[in-house]
Motif scaffolding. Structure first.
Motif, mmCIF file in Angstrom:
data_model
loop_
_atom_site.group_PDB
_atom_site.id
_atom_site.type_symbol
_atom_site.label_atom_id
_atom_site.label_comp_id
_atom_site.label_asym_id
_atom_site.label_seq_id
_atom_site.Cartn_x
_atom_site.Cartn_y
_atom_site.Cartn_z
ATOM 1 N N PHE A 42 1.034 -1.196 -0.108
ATOM 2 C CA PHE A 42 0.093 0.170 0.087
ATOM 3 C C PHE A 42 1.084 1.124 0.059
ATOM 4 O O PHE A 42 2.139 1.349 0.661
ATOM 5 C CB PHE A 42 -0.883 0.034 1.237
ATOM 6 N N PRO A 43 0.455 2.251 -0.830
ATOM 7 C CA PRO A 43 1.291 3.566 -0.548
ATOM 8 C C PRO A 43 0.959 4.411 0.776
ATOM 9 O O PRO A 43 0.455 5.395 0.844
ATOM 10 C CB PRO A 43 0.782 4.287 -1.657
ATOM 11 N N ASN A 44 1.236 3.839 1.804
ATOM 12 C CA ASN A 44 0.867 3.966 3.239
ATOM 13 C C ASN A 44 2.243 4.098 3.892
ATOM 14 O O ASN A 44 3.385 3.561 3.755
ATOM 15 C CB ASN A 44 -0.125 3.117 3.976
ATOM 16 N N TYR A 51 2.554 -6.922 1.877
ATOM 17 C CA TYR A 51 2.590 -6.194 3.198
ATOM 18 C C TYR A 51 1.137 -5.915 3.520
ATOM 19 O O TYR A 51 0.582 -5.384 2.640
ATOM 20 C CB TYR A 51 3.275 -4.773 2.820
ATOM 21 N N ILE A 52 0.695 -6.020 4.717
ATOM 22 C CA ILE A 52 -0.806 -5.965 5.019
ATOM 23 C C ILE A 52 -0.879 -5.917 6.361
ATOM 24 O O ILE A 52 -0.170 -6.345 7.191
ATOM 25 C CB ILE A 52 -1.362 -7.383 4.454
ATOM 26 N N GLU A 109 16.147 -1.924 5.110
ATOM 27 C CA GLU A 109 15.475 -0.633 5.153
ATOM 28 C C GLU A 109 14.871 -0.244 6.409
ATOM 29 O O GLU A 109 14.792 0.911 6.609
ATOM 30 C CB GLU A 109 14.390 -1.022 3.877
ATOM 31 N N THR A 110 14.433 -1.249 7.216
ATOM 32 C CA THR A 110 13.738 -0.857 8.380
ATOM 33 C C THR A 110 14.891 -0.257 9.316
ATOM 34 O O THR A 110 14.590 0.934 9.846
ATOM 35 C CB THR A 110 13.229 -2.187 9.131
ATOM 36 N N GLN A 117 8.882 0.772 4.287
ATOM 37 C CA GLN A 117 9.736 -0.030 3.711
ATOM 38 C C GLN A 117 9.911 -0.316 2.140
ATOM 39 O O GLN A 117 10.673 -0.384 1.556
ATOM 40 C CB GLN A 117 10.177 -1.418 4.430
ATOM 41 N N ALA A 118 8.650 -0.755 1.911
ATOM 42 C CA ALA A 118 8.498 -1.149 0.587
ATOM 43 C C ALA A 118 8.446 0.048 -0.300
ATOM 44 O O ALA A 118 8.908 0.046 -1.462
ATOM 45 C CB ALA A 118 7.206 -1.966 0.362
#
Length: 373
Positions: free
Chosen positions: A41-43, A92-93, A255-256, A48-49
């Motif tokens: 999601f673009p959230n 990612y969810i 990334e995290t 990270q994604a």
């Protein structure tokens, strides 16, 4: 044709490449190119994604032999449908869609392999709603982003714990499932009294929707930690491509860490990638405040997910029998990655779905350099 002439012709054909001799040279060592289909999601709780895929960090670690295909989603159910249909390999969810997907597939089509984020959900009320405490909820109308989603379950459980029933259960409080952008409109029109939403929408409602913070959900959880996003995978893909998943989790953990230790730069980068994905950005002050209520972590915070499942069941979701979620996790590859980086492993691989106080055991204390450098 005499024998000498025949041999000469064959030799000439081989030399110019018309006849190709069998060879075990470079071809024997070439690898089949693999594909990894990632949904997200673009959230900000999928930062990270958003950052790692957008700026190429993930691709660098996955390498040239693995092609990333991305799929953007705006709702958990659609992401789950895509995973179950094998249209995506990982996603990612949020925890409640993951629970639903696991239950619907009878545990066969979904595993949680890492955590993504903790926190980042708040309950806001309209400034002129007359709500000053939980005693003022009678006759009020609240909104959540989607029926049965993570924030919807949290709102319903909070009302139940404070002695309220929703109108569909014979009570005097109403909950409307409304998309986040429409919640802002309804608040401005005074058609709802408040909403339980994820960030950055919570801060947006405060800044633009004549609302104020009533409750930060972190205050309801041990140590203020509760899962708001995980990484899930199709078990078949996991079994067939453990090398790909290991590289992905390596990139995810990197990334995290980078985001957590370079927050100002990370927020700027996030907005850059968000504009590339959606054509929009989040005002800097709203993004900063929203991010302050969120923690990015590779720890899936298992016990909080088990409690979320119990909460969902208690308010009428997940069927008539409380589901067994003891097999929903496979953290073996994540722990390999964490160990290789000198980070604490996640306890209780495949542990029982029991509700106990739990703390974040990710132990991410190592500072790493920007993975883009």
């Amino acid at each position: 044709m005499n024998k000498k002439l025949f041999v000469s012709i064959i030799g000439l054909l081989i030399a110019i490449g018309v006849i190709v001799q069998p060879s075990v040279s470079n071809h024997g060592f070439s690898q089949e190119k693999k594909v990894l289909k990632i949904g997200y999601f673009p959230n900000i709780n999928h930062a990270q994604a958003v950052i790692g895929i957008g700026n190429g960090d993930f691709q660098k670690i996955l390498g040239d032999n693995i092609e990333i295909k991305t799929f953007l989603f705006n709702a958990g159910p659609s992401a789950i449908e895509a995973l179950l249909a094998k249209q995506v390999d990982i996603a990612y969810i949020g925890p409640n869609p993951a629970i639903n997907g696991y239950v619907v597939s009878e545990g066969k089509s979904l595993k949680i392999i890492a955590g993504v984020s903790s926190g980042g959900a708040i309950f806001v009320v309209r400034s002129d709603s007359g709500i000053n405490s939980v005693q003022d909820f009678a006759g009020k109308k609240f909104a959540s982003p989607q029926l049965g989603n993570t924030q919807d379950v949290a709102l319903r459980k909070y009302l139940l714990d404070n002695g309220y029933k929703t109108k569909d259960k014979g009570g005097n409080v109403e909950i409307l499932p409304v998309k986040n952008p429409d919640i802002l409109t309804l608040l401005l029109k005074k058609e709802i009294d408040g909403a339980w939403v994820p960030e950055p929408w919570g801060e947006k409602l405060i800044k633009e929707g004549n609302s104020r913070l009533f409750l930060d959900e972190r205050t309801l959880w041990p140590d203020g930690k509760f899962v708001t996003a995980n990484i899930i995978v199709n078990p078949e893909y996991l079994q067939q491509n453990p090398d790909v998943i290991r590289k992905l989790l390596d990139a995810h953990v990197n990334e995290t860490q980078w985001i957590n230790f370079h927050k100002e730069e990370a927020l700027t980068t996030f907005n850059t990638q968000l504009k590339s994905l959606t054509g929009q950005t989040i005002p800097e002050d709203q993004l900063s405040e929203a991010f302050s209520r969120l923690e990015l972590t590779s720890d899936p915070l298992k016990q909080s997910l088990f409690k979320s499942a119990k909460d969902a069941f208690s308010v009428g979701f997940l069927g008539k029998t409380e589901p067994d979620l003891s097999g929903i996790y496979d953290l073996s590859i994540l722990n390999e990655v964490l160990k290789s980086k000198g980070l604490a492993e996640i306890d209780g691989i495949g542990g029982e779905a029991k509700i106990t106080d739990d703390t974040n055991k990710s132990g991410q204390t190592n500072v790493t350099s920007n993975p883009t450098q």
